[in-house]
Design a protein around this motif. Sequence first.
Motif, PDB file in Angstrom:
ATOM      1  N   GLN A 122     -19.855  41.943 -49.624  1.00  0.00           N
ATOM      2  CA  GLN A 122     -20.094  40.863 -48.677  1.00  0.00           C
ATOM      3  C   GLN A 122     -19.033  39.791 -48.909  1.00  0.00           C
ATOM      4  N   LYS A 123     -18.782  38.988 -47.863  1.00  0.00           N
ATOM      5  CA  LYS A 123     -17.923  37.814 -48.024  1.00  0.00           C
ATOM      6  C   LYS A 123     -18.761  36.565 -47.833  1.00  0.00           C
ATOM      7  N   TYR A 124     -18.720  35.670 -48.828  1.00  0.00           N
ATOM      8  CA  TYR A 124     -19.400  34.385 -48.760  1.00  0.00           C
ATOM      9  C   TYR A 124     -18.388  33.302 -49.112  1.00  0.00           C
ATOM     10  N   ALA A 203     -28.794  45.141 -52.873  1.00  0.00           N
ATOM     11  CA  ALA A 203     -28.505  44.836 -51.469  1.00  0.00           C
ATOM     12  C   ALA A 203     -28.713  43.341 -51.297  1.00  0.00           C
ATOM     13  N   VAL A 204     -27.695  42.634 -50.845  1.00  0.00           N
ATOM     14  CA  VAL A 204     -27.702  41.169 -50.852  1.00  0.00           C
ATOM     15  C   VAL A 204     -27.476  40.641 -49.440  1.00  0.00           C
ATOM     16  N   LYS A 237     -26.759  31.027 -55.575  1.00  0.00           N
ATOM     17  CA  LYS A 237     -25.352  31.389 -55.456  1.00  0.00           C
ATOM     18  C   LYS A 237     -25.215  32.909 -55.430  1.00  0.00           C
ATOM     19  N   PRO A 238     -24.159  33.445 -54.816  1.00  0.00           N
ATOM     20  CA  PRO A 238     -23.989  34.899 -54.752  1.00  0.00           C
ATOM     21  C   PRO A 238     -23.875  35.560 -56.119  1.00  0.00           C
ATOM     22  N   GLU A 239     -23.357  34.806 -57.107  1.00  0.00           N
ATOM     23  CA  GLU A 239     -23.179  35.377 -58.446  1.00  0.00           C
ATOM     24  C   GLU A 239     -24.405  35.182 -59.330  1.00  0.00           C
ATOM     25  N   GLY A 240     -25.398  34.430 -58.867  1.00  0.00           N
ATOM     26  CA  GLY A 240     -26.563  34.166 -59.679  1.00  0.00           C
ATOM     27  C   GLY A 240     -26.505  32.770 -60.291  1.00  0.00           C
ATOM     28  N   PRO A 241     -27.461  32.467 -61.185  1.00  0.00           N
ATOM     29  CA  PRO A 241     -28.439  33.382 -61.783  1.00  0.00           C
ATOM     30  C   PRO A 241     -29.502  33.842 -60.783  1.00  0.00           C
ATOM     31  N   TRP A 242     -29.926  35.111 -60.963  1.00  0.00           N
ATOM     32  CA  TRP A 242     -30.911  35.731 -60.104  1.00  0.00           C
ATOM     33  C   TRP A 242     -32.270  35.751 -60.801  1.00  0.00           C
ATOM     34  N   LYS A 243     -33.325  35.450 -60.041  1.00  0.00           N
ATOM     35  CA  LYS A 243     -34.673  35.483 -60.585  1.00  0.00           C
ATOM     36  C   LYS A 243     -35.520  36.463 -59.784  1.00  0.00           C
ATOM     37  N   ILE A 244     -36.017  37.501 -60.452  1.00  0.00           N
ATOM     38  CA  ILE A 244     -36.866  38.484 -59.796  1.00  0.00           C
ATOM     39  C   ILE A 244     -38.240  37.879 -59.522  1.00  0.00           C
ATOM     40  N   GLN A 245     -38.738  38.107 -58.318  1.00  0.00           N
ATOM     41  CA  GLN A 245     -40.022  37.565 -57.878  1.00  0.00           C
ATOM     42  C   GLN A 245     -41.167  38.494 -58.289  1.00  0.00           C
ATOM     43  N   PRO A 246     -42.390  37.983 -58.355  1.00  0.00           N
ATOM     44  CA  PRO A 246     -43.500  38.779 -58.905  1.00  0.00           C
ATOM     45  C   PRO A 246     -44.011  39.895 -58.004  1.00  0.00           C
ATOM     46  N   ILE A 247     -43.767  39.804 -56.693  1.00  0.00           N
ATOM     47  CA  ILE A 247     -44.301  40.802 -55.765  1.00  0.00           C
ATOM     48  C   ILE A 247     -43.194  41.756 -55.348  1.00  0.00           C
ATOM     49  N   ALA A 248     -43.466  43.064 -55.370  1.00  0.00           N
ATOM     50  CA  ALA A 248     -42.488  44.070 -54.970  1.00  0.00           C
ATOM     51  C   ALA A 248     -42.294  44.062 -53.457  1.00  0.00           C
TER      52      ALA A 248
END
Length: 352
Positions: A122-124, A203-204, A237-248
């Motif tokens: 992707q381009k951001y 997939a972002v 931000k595209p690079e993170g930090p990423w936080k996974i959410q509790p619901i799938a």
Amino acid sequence: MRALTLCITLLLLIACSSKKRNTDDLDFSKLLLPVDQQNILYDSTENFNWGASIVKGEDGKYHAFYSQMRRKYGFKSWLTDGVISHAVADSPAGPYMHLNTVLEGRGPDYWDPYTVHNPWIQKYGDNYYLYYISTNLNNQTLSTDEYDQARHQWIDNKYRALVRENQRIGLAFSKSVYGPWERLNSPIVEPAGPIETITCNPAVTQRPDGGFLMLVRGDKPNVNELVRSQAIALSDKPEGPWKIQPIAAVGDLNAEDPAVWYDKHRNRYYGIYHAFGYLGLITSEDGLNWQKAKHYKVSDLEYQHKDGRTIKVARMERPFVYLENDKPKVLSVSIKLDNGESYSLFIPLKQS
């Protein structure tokens, strides 16, 4: 009496206008157009081709980043010896011409020493962001024979299992679609919440509030067999930090490879995944609570050729939806045939 009637009418109008219209009317299956040889990226000599992620470059051309596995190592070597290659075309549906290999394993001094696989581009802003997966041996050493077993066996082999369980998502970025690519020196997402063991197949998409959403695959916790599950990760931000959410996002069936995008015309997210027999469509208004879309079925394991044939395939995976002017323009998928051959397929989509 007349004043009361007007008041009731006004209240009803306000109630009707405040009720949200269900915008889930996308029938993706009706967008798929027939293909021909120009829509196939195939290597008959050195590599198996697998999947593709598309971005429009600063040169106005279309650039596909796709996985390759050396034929000399076999198709299963995606987990041990994969590379990411770059192809270019004048149209997003092809024909694509291979340019070069852009990412491969960096060697034992890095977290991603061996394989790189399953790109998402992707381009951001001013940068191109190339997400990928890799793995390592968790500081263990394998002999040539043991590594060869990991290369060719399934996960009931302990060496294959070792390589599999250390899969993580990495990120490379560049000012130009032609590179050079700079990689982060550690994975960007660790297993948490509704997934365990691994993180892979990112997939972002950008959220309407300006942040970013990732669908990420892992293993479903607390089951005695391999069941794939899709988690949701958020970042500013595209690079993170990423936080996974509790619901799938997808936790009730064995599925993987979700493609995701935000539909600005319908004000909702959509995702396409493969469930080992078909492609399915999921949707969400907020990116956190997902369900099957109204028109859930996207495709069986087949596609249409311009000469009228229906091409049946053994596997159709790694969907990616290329958007232009915020509308789906091309669906790319990985194809594997019964004879073991594989290629990247670019399906043009009907424009409305």
